[in-house]
Design a protein around this motif. Sequence first.
Motif, PDB file in Angstrom:
ATOM      1  N   ARG A 223      51.127  52.971  57.786  1.00 53.76           N
ATOM      2  CA  ARG A 223      51.787  51.759  58.311  1.00 53.76           C
ATOM      3  C   ARG A 223      50.805  50.747  58.897  1.00 53.76           C
ATOM      4  NH1 ARG A 223      54.181  55.343  62.253  1.00 53.76           N
ATOM      5  NH2 ARG A 223      56.234  54.906  61.386  1.00 53.76           N
ATOM      6  N   HIS A 224      49.687  51.178  59.415  1.00 50.80           N
ATOM      7  CA  HIS A 224      48.735  50.245  60.028  1.00 50.80           C
ATOM      8  C   HIS A 224      47.678  49.752  59.032  1.00 50.80           C
ATOM      9  CE1 HIS A 224      46.992  54.209  60.181  1.00 50.80           C
ATOM     10  NE2 HIS A 224      45.848  53.791  60.641  1.00 50.80           N
ATOM     11  N   ARG A 225      47.841  50.119  57.758  1.00 50.36           N
ATOM     12  CA  ARG A 225      46.861  49.704  56.748  1.00 50.36           C
ATOM     13  C   ARG A 225      47.416  48.635  55.803  1.00 50.36           C
ATOM     14  NH1 ARG A 225      43.112  53.624  57.511  1.00 50.36           N
ATOM     15  NH2 ARG A 225      43.916  55.611  58.288  1.00 50.36           N
ATOM     16  N   LEU A 226      48.647  48.174  56.073  1.00 49.47           N
ATOM     17  CA  LEU A 226      49.280  47.223  55.161  1.00 49.47           C
ATOM     18  C   LEU A 226      48.874  45.788  55.487  1.00 49.47           C
ATOM     19  CD1 LEU A 226      52.934  48.587  54.910  1.00 49.47           C
ATOM     20  CD2 LEU A 226      50.860  49.369  53.756  1.00 49.47           C
ATOM     21  N   ARG A 227      48.754  44.996  54.448  1.00 49.42           N
ATOM     22  CA  ARG A 227      48.560  43.562  54.653  1.00 49.42           C
ATOM     23  C   ARG A 227      49.887  42.936  55.067  1.00 49.42           C
ATOM     24  NH1 ARG A 227      45.589  42.450  48.866  1.00 49.42           N
ATOM     25  NH2 ARG A 227      43.797  43.832  49.170  1.00 49.42           N
ATOM     26  N   ARG A 228      49.809  41.903  55.852  1.00 44.07           N
ATOM     27  CA  ARG A 228      51.039  41.217  56.262  1.00 44.07           C
ATOM     28  C   ARG A 228      51.636  40.470  55.083  1.00 44.07           C
ATOM     29  NH1 ARG A 228      49.645  38.622  62.212  1.00 44.07           N
ATOM     30  NH2 ARG A 228      49.502  40.598  63.333  1.00 44.07           N
ATOM     31  N   ASP A 229      52.946  40.588  54.966  1.00 43.62           N
ATOM     32  CA  ASP A 229      53.666  39.899  53.895  1.00 43.62           C
ATOM     33  C   ASP A 229      54.593  38.866  54.539  1.00 43.62           C
ATOM     34  OD1 ASP A 229      55.151  39.008  51.787  1.00 43.62           O
ATOM     35  OD2 ASP A 229      55.702  40.999  51.028  1.00 43.62           O
ATOM     36  N   PRO A 230      54.239  37.569  54.458  1.00 40.46           N
ATOM     37  CA  PRO A 230      55.062  36.532  55.107  1.00 40.46           C
ATOM     38  C   PRO A 230      56.472  36.426  54.537  1.00 40.46           C
ATOM     39  CG  PRO A 230      53.390  35.543  53.684  1.00 40.46           C
ATOM     40  CD  PRO A 230      53.085  36.995  53.749  1.00 40.46           C
ATOM     41  N   LEU A 231      56.687  36.987  53.337  1.00 37.82           N
ATOM     42  CA  LEU A 231      58.005  36.910  52.711  1.00 37.82           C
ATOM     43  C   LEU A 231      58.863  38.141  53.014  1.00 37.82           C
ATOM     44  CD1 LEU A 231      56.922  35.536  49.196  1.00 37.82           C
ATOM     45  CD2 LEU A 231      57.714  34.252  51.209  1.00 37.82           C
ATOM     46  N   ASP A 232      58.307  39.078  53.774  1.00 33.35           N
ATOM     47  CA  ASP A 232      59.029  40.314  54.079  1.00 33.35           C
ATOM     48  C   ASP A 232      59.071  40.504  55.596  1.00 33.35           C
ATOM     49  OD1 ASP A 232      60.160  42.811  54.241  1.00 33.35           O
ATOM     50  OD2 ASP A 232      58.918  43.715  52.680  1.00 33.35           O
ATOM     51  N   ASP A 233      60.277  40.376  56.163  1.00 32.80           N
ATOM     52  CA  ASP A 233      60.431  40.483  57.616  1.00 32.80           C
ATOM     53  C   ASP A 233      60.475  41.928  58.101  1.00 32.80           C
ATOM     54  OD1 ASP A 233      60.503  37.765  57.912  1.00 32.80           O
ATOM     55  OD2 ASP A 233      62.689  37.633  57.722  1.00 32.80           O
ATOM     56  N   ALA A 234      60.587  42.875  57.184  1.00 39.32           N
ATOM     57  CA  ALA A 234      60.695  44.288  57.573  1.00 39.32           C
ATOM     58  C   ALA A 234      59.387  44.758  58.211  1.00 39.32           C
ATOM     59  CB  ALA A 234      61.013  45.146  56.353  1.00 39.32           C
ATOM     60  N   GLY A 235      59.495  45.659  59.166  1.00 41.93           N
ATOM     61  CA  GLY A 235      58.315  46.229  59.798  1.00 41.93           C
ATOM     62  C   GLY A 235      57.524  47.066  58.810  1.00 41.93           C
ATOM     63  N   SER A 236      56.271  47.351  59.160  1.00 38.58           N
ATOM     64  CA  SER A 236      55.405  48.097  58.241  1.00 38.58           C
ATOM     65  C   SER A 236      55.935  49.499  57.980  1.00 38.58           C
ATOM     66  CB  SER A 236      53.978  48.164  58.794  1.00 38.58           C
ATOM     67  OG  SER A 236      53.971  48.737  60.095  1.00 38.58           O
ATOM     68  N   GLY A 237      56.539  50.134  59.004  1.00 35.45           N
ATOM     69  CA  GLY A 237      57.102  51.469  58.812  1.00 35.45           C
ATOM     70  C   GLY A 237      58.228  51.465  57.792  1.00 35.45           C
ATOM     71  N   VAL A 238      59.069  50.429  57.838  1.00 36.08           N
ATOM     72  CA  VAL A 238      60.179  50.301  56.887  1.00 36.08           C
ATOM     73  C   VAL A 238      59.640  50.079  55.474  1.00 36.08           C
ATOM     74  CG1 VAL A 238      62.175  48.898  56.242  1.00 36.08           C
ATOM     75  CG2 VAL A 238      61.753  49.418  58.652  1.00 36.08           C
ATOM     76  N   ARG A 239      58.594  49.264  55.357  1.00 35.00           N
ATOM     77  CA  ARG A 239      57.994  48.994  54.050  1.00 35.00           C
ATOM     78  C   ARG A 239      57.422  50.270  53.443  1.00 35.00           C
ATOM     79  NH1 ARG A 239      53.811  44.477  55.315  1.00 35.00           N
ATOM     80  NH2 ARG A 239      53.202  44.843  53.140  1.00 35.00           N
ATOM     81  N   VAL A 240      56.766  51.082  54.267  1.00 34.46           N
ATOM     82  CA  VAL A 240      56.216  52.344  53.769  1.00 34.46           C
ATOM     83  C   VAL A 240      57.343  53.262  53.305  1.00 34.46           C
ATOM     84  CG1 VAL A 240      54.961  54.451  54.391  1.00 34.46           C
ATOM     85  CG2 VAL A 240      54.138  52.237  55.192  1.00 34.46           C
ATOM     86  N   THR A 241      58.393  53.373  54.113  1.00 31.98           N
ATOM     87  CA  THR A 241      59.518  54.246  53.770  1.00 31.98           C
ATOM     88  C   THR A 241      60.169  53.817  52.460  1.00 31.98           C
ATOM     89  OG1 THR A 241      59.948  54.665  56.110  1.00 31.98           O
ATOM     90  CG2 THR A 241      61.728  55.159  54.578  1.00 31.98           C
ATOM     91  N   ARG A 242      60.273  52.505  52.270  1.00 32.22           N
ATOM     92  CA  ARG A 242      60.866  51.968  51.039  1.00 32.22           C
ATOM     93  C   ARG A 242      60.057  52.398  49.816  1.00 32.22           C
ATOM     94  NH1 ARG A 242      62.109  46.062  52.764  1.00 32.22           N
ATOM     95  NH2 ARG A 242      60.021  45.767  51.962  1.00 32.22           N
ATOM     96  N   VAL A 243      58.745  52.255  49.908  1.00 30.83           N
ATOM     97  CA  VAL A 243      57.878  52.602  48.770  1.00 30.83           C
ATOM     98  C   VAL A 243      57.855  54.113  48.556  1.00 30.83           C
ATOM     99  CG1 VAL A 243      55.513  52.544  47.893  1.00 30.83           C
ATOM    100  CG2 VAL A 243      56.471  50.527  48.996  1.00 30.83           C
ATOM    101  N   VAL A 244      57.884  54.877  49.640  1.00 28.19           N
ATOM    102  CA  VAL A 244      57.933  56.348  49.523  1.00 28.19           C
ATOM    103  C   VAL A 244      59.170  56.778  48.760  1.00 28.19           C
ATOM    104  CG1 VAL A 244      58.255  58.484  50.833  1.00 28.19           C
ATOM    105  CG2 VAL A 244      56.526  56.858  51.546  1.00 28.19           C
ATOM    106  N   GLU A 245      60.304  56.162  49.087  1.00 30.48           N
ATOM    107  CA  GLU A 245      61.561  56.496  48.398  1.00 30.48           C
ATOM    108  C   GLU A 245      61.479  56.092  46.920  1.00 30.48           C
ATOM    109  OE1 GLU A 245      64.531  54.505  50.632  1.00 30.48           O
ATOM    110  OE2 GLU A 245      64.579  55.997  52.227  1.00 30.48           O
ATOM    111  N   ASP A 246      60.814  54.973  46.647  1.00 30.15           N
ATOM    112  CA  ASP A 246      60.691  54.493  45.277  1.00 30.15           C
ATOM    113  C   ASP A 246      59.784  55.405  44.449  1.00 30.15           C
ATOM    114  OD1 ASP A 246      60.929  52.702  43.085  1.00 30.15           O
ATOM    115  OD2 ASP A 246      59.000  51.817  43.593  1.00 30.15           O
ATOM    116  N   VAL A 247      58.680  55.860  45.042  1.00 31.49           N
ATOM    117  CA  VAL A 247      57.705  56.665  44.312  1.00 31.49           C
ATOM    118  C   VAL A 247      58.072  58.139  44.269  1.00 31.49           C
ATOM    119  CG1 VAL A 247      55.290  57.464  44.285  1.00 31.49           C
ATOM    120  CG2 VAL A 247      55.808  55.060  44.794  1.00 31.49           C
ATOM    121  N   LEU A 248      58.508  58.672  45.420  1.00 33.12           N
ATOM    122  CA  LEU A 248      58.764  60.107  45.512  1.00 33.12           C
ATOM    123  C   LEU A 248      60.231  60.483  45.364  1.00 33.12           C
ATOM    124  CD1 LEU A 248      56.431  61.034  48.510  1.00 33.12           C
ATOM    125  CD2 LEU A 248      55.871  60.867  46.097  1.00 33.12           C
TER     126      LEU A 248
END
Length: 334
Positions: A308-333
Amino acid sequence: MKQPFPFSAIVGQEEMKLSMILTAIDPSIGGVLVFGDRGTGKSTAVRALAALLPQITKISGCPVNSEKVEDVPDWAKLETKKSSLAPTPVVDLPLGVTEDRVTGALDIEKALSQGEKAFQPGLLAKANRGYLYIDEVNLLEDHIVDLLLDVAQSGENVVEREGLSIRHPARFVLVGSGNPEEGELRPQLLDRFGLSVDVASPKTVAERVDVIKRRDAFETDYEAFMVRWKAEDALVRGQIETARGAIKTLKTTDAALTDIAELCLKLGADGLRGELTLLKAARAFAAYREDTAIGRDHIRAVAPMALRHRLRRDPLDDAGSGVRVTRVVEDVLG
């Protein structure tokens, strides 16, 4: 002298507790950054960890906690070469600390009274083979941050001043805590932490009542409270010791490595430190669970804290970094 609040008695904050357990199993994970509001148990957890950790074998009196006689620095001038068990060191690095206090410096007292040029070890020497804890790490002065980055990279403290030329090992697990409202952490230091967790105040009445009860019992009936939780802490300590041995034989499949690489690629994590940290954290978690190989469940459990602390900021995504990681984890795994 009172022992710290028991680690096992901390209510909730499971991700924070797990992250500290994982770094105890494998210190090469690289430390823990804990961000959250005041009064959420950040400092309590670090101090509780000190009492929980297995003891280390060290040469008695060695200022850098050397395990073997041949590792004791020449400048230490020890009278004994006997080894003994000692608690794993957990050293506080206070805000406003001077560079001399961190790295060590000329022993002024010996210089004046005996005319002897001797080295006075600093906090980095005391923290070797243990933990260095920084509360309000985001408020640390820049020159101290730069110093810590150099030492964390090399695993060695070098002092070249006042006629001294000193080197000694300084390998420690860095634990930092802070309140995000009081300022951000420099990216260079942020990247040095293996794991990052966000903590918050309990959200339910039942949890808050538990916190109050346990803290009150700790303060008003200390002896009985410590006896009550001693067995729980001993159980966790035993699991850490078992996992340290098991981690060396744990299997890592190509499928697990592919999952890890794909996760980091889809998240856009810079460099390869994210993959390596995620691998180590998943391996430590699998060993802690007494499993024999890394699986998707292990990767899924530790991915948020490793990435979560290694992500680049995405100005188009208001979700927190933890939520973004969880989203991708669900997509990949899945």
